[in-house]
Design a protein around this motif. Sequence first.
Motif, PDB file in Angstrom:
ATOM      1  N   MET A  43       0.830  -1.210   0.000  1.00 20.82           N
ATOM      2  CA  MET A  43       0.000   0.000   0.000  1.00 20.82           C
ATOM      3  C   MET A  43       0.864   1.260   0.000  1.00 20.82           C
ATOM      4  O   MET A  43       0.421   2.320  -0.421  1.00 20.82           O
ATOM      5  CB  MET A  43      -0.915   0.017   1.219  1.00 20.82           C
ATOM      6  N   GLY A  44       2.076   1.143   0.493  1.00 20.61           N
ATOM      7  CA  GLY A  44       2.988   2.281   0.522  1.00 20.61           C
ATOM      8  C   GLY A  44       3.206   2.806   1.926  1.00 20.61           C
ATOM      9  O   GLY A  44       2.277   3.277   2.568  1.00 20.61           O
ATOM     10  N   VAL A  45       4.420   2.698   2.389  1.00 21.51           N
ATOM     11  CA  VAL A  45       4.826   3.229   3.683  1.00 21.51           C
ATOM     12  C   VAL A  45       5.969   4.204   3.439  1.00 21.51           C
ATOM     13  O   VAL A  45       6.895   3.901   2.690  1.00 21.51           O
ATOM     14  CB  VAL A  45       5.309   2.097   4.633  1.00 21.51           C
ATOM     15  N   THR A  46       5.876   5.377   4.061  1.00 18.78           N
ATOM     16  CA  THR A  46       6.954   6.355   3.983  1.00 18.78           C
ATOM     17  C   THR A  46       7.873   6.148   5.176  1.00 18.78           C
ATOM     18  O   THR A  46       7.418   6.062   6.317  1.00 18.78           O
ATOM     19  CB  THR A  46       6.390   7.785   4.001  1.00 18.78           C
ATOM     20  N   PHE A  47       9.160   6.059   4.906  1.00 17.91           N
ATOM     21  CA  PHE A  47      10.172   5.918   5.945  1.00 17.91           C
ATOM     22  C   PHE A  47      10.952   7.229   6.023  1.00 17.91           C
ATOM     23  O   PHE A  47      11.422   7.735   5.005  1.00 17.91           O
ATOM     24  CB  PHE A  47      11.121   4.763   5.625  1.00 17.91           C
ATOM     25  N   ILE A  48      11.073   7.773   7.237  1.00 20.16           N
ATOM     26  CA  ILE A  48      11.763   9.044   7.455  1.00 20.16           C
ATOM     27  C   ILE A  48      12.959   8.795   8.353  1.00 20.16           C
ATOM     28  O   ILE A  48      12.824   8.327   9.489  1.00 20.16           O
ATOM     29  CB  ILE A  48      10.825  10.078   8.135  1.00 20.16           C
ATOM     30  N   ARG A  49      14.140   9.124   7.853  1.00 20.24           N
ATOM     31  CA  ARG A  49      15.380   8.914   8.624  1.00 20.24           C
ATOM     32  C   ARG A  49      15.336   9.736   9.913  1.00 20.24           C
ATOM     33  O   ARG A  49      14.889  10.872   9.934  1.00 20.24           O
ATOM     34  CB  ARG A  49      16.599   9.293   7.802  1.00 20.24           C
ATOM     35  N   GLU A  50      15.795   9.136  10.989  1.00 18.05           N
ATOM     36  CA  GLU A  50      15.734   9.748  12.315  1.00 18.05           C
ATOM     37  C   GLU A  50      16.367  11.141  12.351  1.00 18.05           C
ATOM     38  O   GLU A  50      15.811  12.059  12.962  1.00 18.05           O
ATOM     39  CB  GLU A  50      16.427   8.830  13.322  1.00 18.05           C
ATOM     40  N   ASN A  51      17.498  11.331  11.679  1.00 14.91           N
ATOM     41  CA  ASN A  51      18.155  12.640  11.738  1.00 14.91           C
ATOM     42  C   ASN A  51      17.443  13.702  10.892  1.00 14.91           C
ATOM     43  O   ASN A  51      17.820  14.872  10.921  1.00 14.91           O
ATOM     44  CB  ASN A  51      19.637  12.546  11.359  1.00 14.91           C
ATOM     45  N   TYR A  52      16.413  13.323  10.160  1.00 17.93           N
ATOM     46  CA  TYR A  52      15.611  14.257   9.362  1.00 17.93           C
ATOM     47  C   TYR A  52      14.228  14.471   9.989  1.00 17.93           C
ATOM     48  O   TYR A  52      13.427  15.240   9.491  1.00 17.93           O
ATOM     49  CB  TYR A  52      15.475  13.712   7.924  1.00 17.93           C
ATOM     50  N   TRP A  53      13.953  13.792  11.075  1.00 18.47           N
ATOM     51  CA  TRP A  53      12.625  13.759  11.669  1.00 18.47           C
ATOM     52  C   TRP A  53      12.063  15.145  12.010  1.00 18.47           C
ATOM     53  O   TRP A  53      10.919  15.462  11.690  1.00 18.47           O
ATOM     54  CB  TRP A  53      12.632  12.863  12.911  1.00 18.47           C
ATOM     55  N   VAL A  54      12.832  15.986  12.664  1.00 14.41           N
ATOM     56  CA  VAL A  54      12.331  17.308  13.068  1.00 14.41           C
ATOM     57  C   VAL A  54      11.986  18.132  11.833  1.00 14.41           C
ATOM     58  O   VAL A  54      10.926  18.764  11.780  1.00 14.41           O
ATOM     59  CB  VAL A  54      13.356  18.034  13.966  1.00 14.41           C
ATOM     60  N   GLN A  55      12.839  18.107  10.819  1.00 14.66           N
ATOM     61  CA  GLN A  55      12.549  18.846   9.578  1.00 14.66           C
ATOM     62  C   GLN A  55      11.296  18.300   8.908  1.00 14.66           C
ATOM     63  O   GLN A  55      10.460  19.055   8.412  1.00 14.66           O
ATOM     64  CB  GLN A  55      13.737  18.766   8.615  1.00 14.66           C
ATOM     65  N   TYR A  56      11.154  16.987   8.896  1.00 12.89           N
ATOM     66  CA  TYR A  56       9.960  16.363   8.319  1.00 12.89           C
ATOM     67  C   TYR A  56       8.702  16.840   9.039  1.00 12.89           C
ATOM     68  O   TYR A  56       7.698  17.190   8.408  1.00 12.89           O
ATOM     69  CB  TYR A  56      10.075  14.838   8.406  1.00 12.89           C
ATOM     70  N   CYS A  57       8.738  16.888  10.364  1.00  9.75           N
ATOM     71  CA  CYS A  57       7.574  17.315  11.141  1.00  9.75           C
ATOM     72  C   CYS A  57       7.268  18.793  10.923  1.00  9.75           C
ATOM     73  O   CYS A  57       6.099  19.191  10.887  1.00  9.75           O
ATOM     74  CB  CYS A  57       7.785  17.023  12.622  1.00  9.75           C
ATOM     75  N   GLU A  58       8.299  19.601  10.763  1.00  5.97           N
ATOM     76  CA  GLU A  58       8.089  21.014  10.435  1.00  5.97           C
ATOM     77  C   GLU A  58       7.383  21.130   9.087  1.00  5.97           C
ATOM     78  O   GLU A  58       6.389  21.857   8.948  1.00  5.97           O
ATOM     79  CB  GLU A  58       9.427  21.749  10.403  1.00  5.97           C
ATOM     80  N   ASP A  59       7.869  20.421   8.093  1.00  3.25           N
ATOM     81  CA  ASP A  59       7.226  20.433   6.777  1.00  3.25           C
ATOM     82  C   ASP A  59       5.792  19.924   6.862  1.00  3.25           C
ATOM     83  O   ASP A  59       4.893  20.456   6.201  1.00  3.25           O
ATOM     84  CB  ASP A  59       8.019  19.583   5.785  1.00  3.25           C
TER      85      ASP A  59
END
Length: 110
Positions: A43-59
């Motif tokens: 179905m599709g799962v997005t994986f977000i690298r731990e060191n990018y997590w805060v930037q991902y959450c901001e976006d």
Amino acid sequence: MSDIFDSRDLLDELKTLDREYDEERMETIEELIEEVGKDNFDMGVTFIRENYWVQYCEDLAYDCGYLDRQENPLHFHIDWQSWADAVEMDYDQIDFDGDTYYWRAWWQTK
């Protein structure tokens, strides 16, 4: 591996690998599929690298419309780490390819 990737990209990669020459990579991907679940992967799962997590959450906050992307002075007063910590409760973590990634099956709730 990039900061964000989709499970379906790994499924495509798996199709191109040769069991004789790429056995270790195939096993690594297959273990991830087993841990996350084949249905989730399909179905599709997005994986977000731990060191990018805060930037991902901001976006994510901007993408969801919580804030306007125009010059907004409020942006500089937000504790983005605290926001990322709050979002984290909806995600699982998994180790893959030497890094830790956040992931969530969007059709499942905790």
